[in-house]
Design a protein around this motif. Structure first.
Motif, PDB file in Angstrom:
ATOM      1  N   MET A 261       0.834  -1.187   0.000  1.00 14.25           N
ATOM      2  CA  MET A 261       0.000   0.000   0.000  1.00 14.25           C
ATOM      3  C   MET A 261       0.879   1.252   0.000  1.00 14.25           C
ATOM      4  SD  MET A 261      -3.112  -0.859  -0.097  1.00 14.25           S
ATOM      5  CE  MET A 261      -3.781  -2.492  -0.118  1.00 14.25           C
ATOM      6  N   ILE A 262       0.375   2.286  -0.638  1.00 12.94           N
ATOM      7  CA  ILE A 262       1.033   3.585  -0.600  1.00 12.94           C
ATOM      8  C   ILE A 262       0.052   4.586  -0.010  1.00 12.94           C
ATOM      9  CG2 ILE A 262       2.595   3.048  -2.497  1.00 12.94           C
ATOM     10  CD1 ILE A 262       0.769   4.800  -4.309  1.00 12.94           C
ATOM     11  N   LEU A 263       0.568   5.727   0.403  1.00 15.60           N
ATOM     12  CA  LEU A 263      -0.235   6.723   1.100  1.00 15.60           C
ATOM     13  C   LEU A 263      -0.063   8.091   0.458  1.00 15.60           C
ATOM     14  CD1 LEU A 263       0.880   5.673   4.683  1.00 15.60           C
ATOM     15  CD2 LEU A 263      -1.256   5.043   3.550  1.00 15.60           C
ATOM     16  N   HIS A 264      -1.142   8.870   0.487  1.00 11.84           N
ATOM     17  CA  HIS A 264      -1.076  10.253   0.044  1.00 11.84           C
ATOM     18  C   HIS A 264      -1.713  11.121   1.111  1.00 11.84           C
ATOM     19  CE1 HIS A 264      -1.049  13.791  -2.457  1.00 11.84           C
ATOM     20  NE2 HIS A 264      -2.325  13.969  -2.150  1.00 11.84           N
ATOM     21  N   ILE A 265      -1.058  12.227   1.436  1.00  7.67           N
ATOM     22  CA  ILE A 265      -1.552  13.174   2.424  1.00  7.67           C
ATOM     23  C   ILE A 265      -2.323  14.278   1.702  1.00  7.67           C
ATOM     24  CG2 ILE A 265      -0.928  14.818   4.234  1.00  7.67           C
ATOM     25  CD1 ILE A 265       1.846  13.334   4.338  1.00  7.67           C
ATOM     26  N   CYS A 266      -3.533  14.566   2.176  1.00 10.65           N
ATOM     27  CA  CYS A 266      -4.284  15.708   1.668  1.00 10.65           C
ATOM     28  C   CYS A 266      -5.220  16.201   2.764  1.00 10.65           C
ATOM     29  CB  CYS A 266      -5.056  15.348   0.400  1.00 10.65           C
ATOM     30  SG  CYS A 266      -6.372  14.134   0.580  1.00 10.65           S
ATOM     31  N   SER A 267      -5.839  17.345   2.535  1.00 12.73           N
ATOM     32  CA  SER A 267      -6.803  17.831   3.520  1.00 12.73           C
ATOM     33  C   SER A 267      -8.093  17.027   3.377  1.00 12.73           C
ATOM     34  CB  SER A 267      -7.089  19.317   3.323  1.00 12.73           C
ATOM     35  OG  SER A 267      -7.879  19.526   2.178  1.00 12.73           O
ATOM     36  N   ALA A 268      -8.845  16.973   4.450  1.00 13.78           N
ATOM     37  CA  ALA A 268     -10.105  16.226   4.432  1.00 13.78           C
ATOM     38  C   ALA A 268     -11.057  16.796   3.391  1.00 13.78           C
ATOM     39  CB  ALA A 268     -10.733  16.251   5.820  1.00 13.78           C
ATOM     40  N   THR A 269     -10.996  18.080   3.133  1.00 14.14           N
ATOM     41  CA  THR A 269     -11.903  18.680   2.144  1.00 14.14           C
ATOM     42  C   THR A 269     -11.466  18.398   0.709  1.00 14.14           C
ATOM     43  OG1 THR A 269     -10.740  20.800   2.276  1.00 14.14           O
ATOM     44  CG2 THR A 269     -12.677  20.521   3.686  1.00 14.14           C
TER      45      THR A 269
ATOM     46  N   LEU B 202       0.114  17.322  -9.590  1.00 14.40           N
ATOM     47  CA  LEU B 202      -0.041  16.687 -10.895  1.00 14.40           C
ATOM     48  C   LEU B 202       0.220  17.716 -11.998  1.00 14.40           C
ATOM     49  CD1 LEU B 202      -0.642  14.000 -12.197  1.00 14.40           C
ATOM     50  CD2 LEU B 202      -3.075  14.509 -12.012  1.00 14.40           C
ATOM     51  N   GLU B 203      -0.202  18.951 -11.774  1.00 16.13           N
ATOM     52  CA  GLU B 203       0.051  20.038 -12.728  1.00 16.13           C
ATOM     53  C   GLU B 203       1.486  20.563 -12.620  1.00 16.13           C
ATOM     54  OE1 GLU B 203      -1.901  21.425 -15.147  1.00 16.13           O
ATOM     55  OE2 GLU B 203      -3.267  19.762 -14.740  1.00 16.13           O
ATOM     56  N   THR B 204       1.972  20.755 -11.410  1.00 12.84           N
ATOM     57  CA  THR B 204       3.287  21.390 -11.225  1.00 12.84           C
ATOM     58  C   THR B 204       4.458  20.431 -11.415  1.00 12.84           C
ATOM     59  OG1 THR B 204       3.183  21.050  -8.823  1.00 12.84           O
ATOM     60  CG2 THR B 204       2.361  23.155  -9.673  1.00 12.84           C
ATOM     61  N   ASP B 205       4.326  19.176 -10.938  1.00  8.58           N
ATOM     62  CA  ASP B 205       5.428  18.218 -10.995  1.00  8.58           C
ATOM     63  C   ASP B 205       5.194  17.079 -11.990  1.00  8.58           C
ATOM     64  OD1 ASP B 205       6.702  19.664  -8.976  1.00  8.58           O
ATOM     65  OD2 ASP B 205       5.888  18.410  -7.379  1.00  8.58           O
ATOM     66  N   GLY B 206       3.959  16.947 -12.451  1.00  5.35           N
ATOM     67  CA  GLY B 206       3.643  15.873 -13.395  1.00  5.35           C
ATOM     68  C   GLY B 206       3.250  14.571 -12.741  1.00  5.35           C
ATOM     69  N   PHE B 207       3.172  14.552 -11.420  1.00  8.97           N
ATOM     70  CA  PHE B 207       2.783  13.346 -10.689  1.00  8.97           C
ATOM     71  C   PHE B 207       2.238  13.729  -9.323  1.00  8.97           C
ATOM     72  CE2 PHE B 207       7.328  14.018  -9.963  1.00  8.97           C
ATOM     73  CZ  PHE B 207       7.400  14.029  -8.575  1.00  8.97           C
ATOM     74  N   ILE B 208       1.630  12.752  -8.647  1.00 12.50           N
ATOM     75  CA  ILE B 208       1.130  12.940  -7.288  1.00 12.50           C
ATOM     76  C   ILE B 208       2.121  12.305  -6.331  1.00 12.50           C
ATOM     77  CG2 ILE B 208      -0.734  12.401  -5.670  1.00 12.50           C
ATOM     78  CD1 ILE B 208      -2.646  12.423  -8.094  1.00 12.50           C
ATOM     79  N   HIS B 209       2.604  13.090  -5.378  1.00 13.90           N
ATOM     80  CA  HIS B 209       3.556  12.619  -4.381  1.00 13.90           C
ATOM     81  C   HIS B 209       2.855  11.670  -3.414  1.00 13.90           C
ATOM     82  CE1 HIS B 209       6.715  15.702  -5.186  1.00 13.90           C
ATOM     83  NE2 HIS B 209       5.665  16.368  -5.674  1.00 13.90           N
ATOM     84  N   CYS B 210       3.476  10.531  -3.152  1.00 16.95           N
ATOM     85  CA  CYS B 210       2.959   9.572  -2.179  1.00 16.95           C
ATOM     86  C   CYS B 210       4.110   9.096  -1.294  1.00 16.95           C
ATOM     87  CB  CYS B 210       2.295   8.387  -2.883  1.00 16.95           C
ATOM     88  SG  CYS B 210       0.797   8.816  -3.789  1.00 16.95           S
ATOM     89  N   SER B 211       3.771   8.291  -0.315  1.00 19.31           N
ATOM     90  CA  SER B 211       4.743   7.726   0.624  1.00 19.31           C
ATOM     91  C   SER B 211       4.341   6.293   0.902  1.00 19.31           C
ATOM     92  CB  SER B 211       4.730   8.504   1.950  1.00 19.31           C
ATOM     93  OG  SER B 211       5.018   9.859   1.752  1.00 19.31           O
ATOM     94  N   ASP B 212       5.134   5.636   1.716  1.00 16.90           N
ATOM     95  CA  ASP B 212       4.732   4.334   2.228  1.00 16.90           C
ATOM     96  C   ASP B 212       4.575   4.478   3.741  1.00 16.90           C
ATOM     97  OD1 ASP B 212       7.255   3.893   3.559  1.00 16.90           O
ATOM     98  OD2 ASP B 212       8.092   3.182   1.675  1.00 16.90           O
TER      99      ASP B 212
ATOM    100  N   LEU C 258      -5.899  17.016   8.124  1.00 24.80           N
ATOM    101  CA  LEU C 258      -5.363  16.096   7.123  1.00 24.80           C
ATOM    102  C   LEU C 258      -5.950  14.692   7.217  1.00 24.80           C
ATOM    103  CD1 LEU C 258      -1.604  17.086   7.423  1.00 24.80           C
ATOM    104  CD2 LEU C 258      -3.293  17.949   5.781  1.00 24.80           C
ATOM    105  N   VAL C 259      -5.935  14.021   6.071  1.00 25.46           N
ATOM    106  CA  VAL C 259      -6.263  12.597   5.998  1.00 25.46           C
ATOM    107  C   VAL C 259      -5.171  11.913   5.184  1.00 25.46           C
ATOM    108  CG1 VAL C 259      -8.771  12.863   6.219  1.00 25.46           C
ATOM    109  CG2 VAL C 259      -7.730  12.873   3.938  1.00 25.46           C
ATOM    110  N   LEU C 260      -5.065  10.617   5.381  1.00 19.18           N
ATOM    111  CA  LEU C 260      -4.188   9.772   4.557  1.00 19.18           C
ATOM    112  C   LEU C 260      -5.076   8.935   3.656  1.00 19.18           C
ATOM    113  CD1 LEU C 260      -1.556   8.286   7.040  1.00 19.18           C
ATOM    114  CD2 LEU C 260      -1.175   9.963   5.238  1.00 19.18           C
ATOM    115  N   LEU C 261      -4.820   9.029   2.371  1.00 18.91           N
ATOM    116  CA  LEU C 261      -5.470   8.125   1.430  1.00 18.91           C
ATOM    117  C   LEU C 261      -4.607   6.880   1.344  1.00 18.91           C
ATOM    118  CD1 LEU C 261      -6.373  10.564  -1.490  1.00 18.91           C
ATOM    119  CD2 LEU C 261      -7.669  10.074   0.607  1.00 18.91           C
ATOM    120  N   GLU C 262      -5.170   5.741   1.661  1.00 14.80           N
ATOM    121  CA  GLU C 262      -4.462   4.466   1.546  1.00 14.80           C
ATOM    122  C   GLU C 262      -4.798   3.890   0.173  1.00 14.80           C
ATOM    123  OE1 GLU C 262      -3.884   0.236   3.919  1.00 14.80           O
ATOM    124  OE2 GLU C 262      -5.146   1.802   4.789  1.00 14.80           O
ATOM    125  N   ILE C 263      -3.775   3.748  -0.652  1.00 18.83           N
ATOM    126  CA  ILE C 263      -3.962   3.430  -2.063  1.00 18.83           C
ATOM    127  C   ILE C 263      -3.342   2.075  -2.385  1.00 18.83           C
ATOM    128  CG2 ILE C 263      -3.416   4.213  -4.407  1.00 18.83           C
ATOM    129  CD1 ILE C 263      -3.012   7.057  -2.974  1.00 18.83           C
TER     130      ILE C 263
END
Length: 113
Positions: free
Chosen positions: A1-9, A21-31, A49-54
């Motif tokens: 699984m990988i994780l992405h941090i974003c605001s709940a909204t 995705l616009e500025t770097d060409g990808f979405i930053h994630c972590s493990d 914040l929330v963590l999206l578990e992907i």
């Protein structure tokens, strides 16, 4: 699984497009072992914040392990998602609050290998 941090909204339960995705060409994630690094560096003091578990196997777009942007001093690589994250690849959403000392740590509910 990988994780992405974003605001709940920002997470609406629909296809997700991070500003990177616009500025770097990808979405930053972590493990689960590295998610605290960007959290403590970029999100100090945030309580929204929330963590999206992907599940990478469910992504409709490529994911690659690459050096951080900017590169981490210890040479740690991070997962980068090269396109929007389809909603069905997000298998869980976890509240992501700092501990009482202000530092972020992965919640116990995050899947670990």
């Amino acid at each position: 699984m990988i994780l992405h941090i974003c605001s709940a909204t920002e997470w609406t339960g629909q296809e997700y497009r991070a500003p990177s995705l616009e500025t770097d060409g990808f979405i930053h994630c972590s493990d689960p072992g590295t998610v605290h690094l960007p959290a403590n560096s970029l999100y100090a003091g945030r309580i929204d914040l929330v963590l999206l578990e992907i599940d990478p196997a469910r992504l409709d777009v490529p994911m690659r392990w690459e050096p951080g942007v900017p590169p981490h001093p210890a040479g740690i690589w991070f997962p980068h998602v090269y396109g929007p994250i389809n909603a069905d690849a997000v298998v869980a959403v976890h509240d992501f609050l700092p501990a009482s000392d202000g530092a972020f740590r992965p919640p116990d509910s995050v899947a670990r290998p």
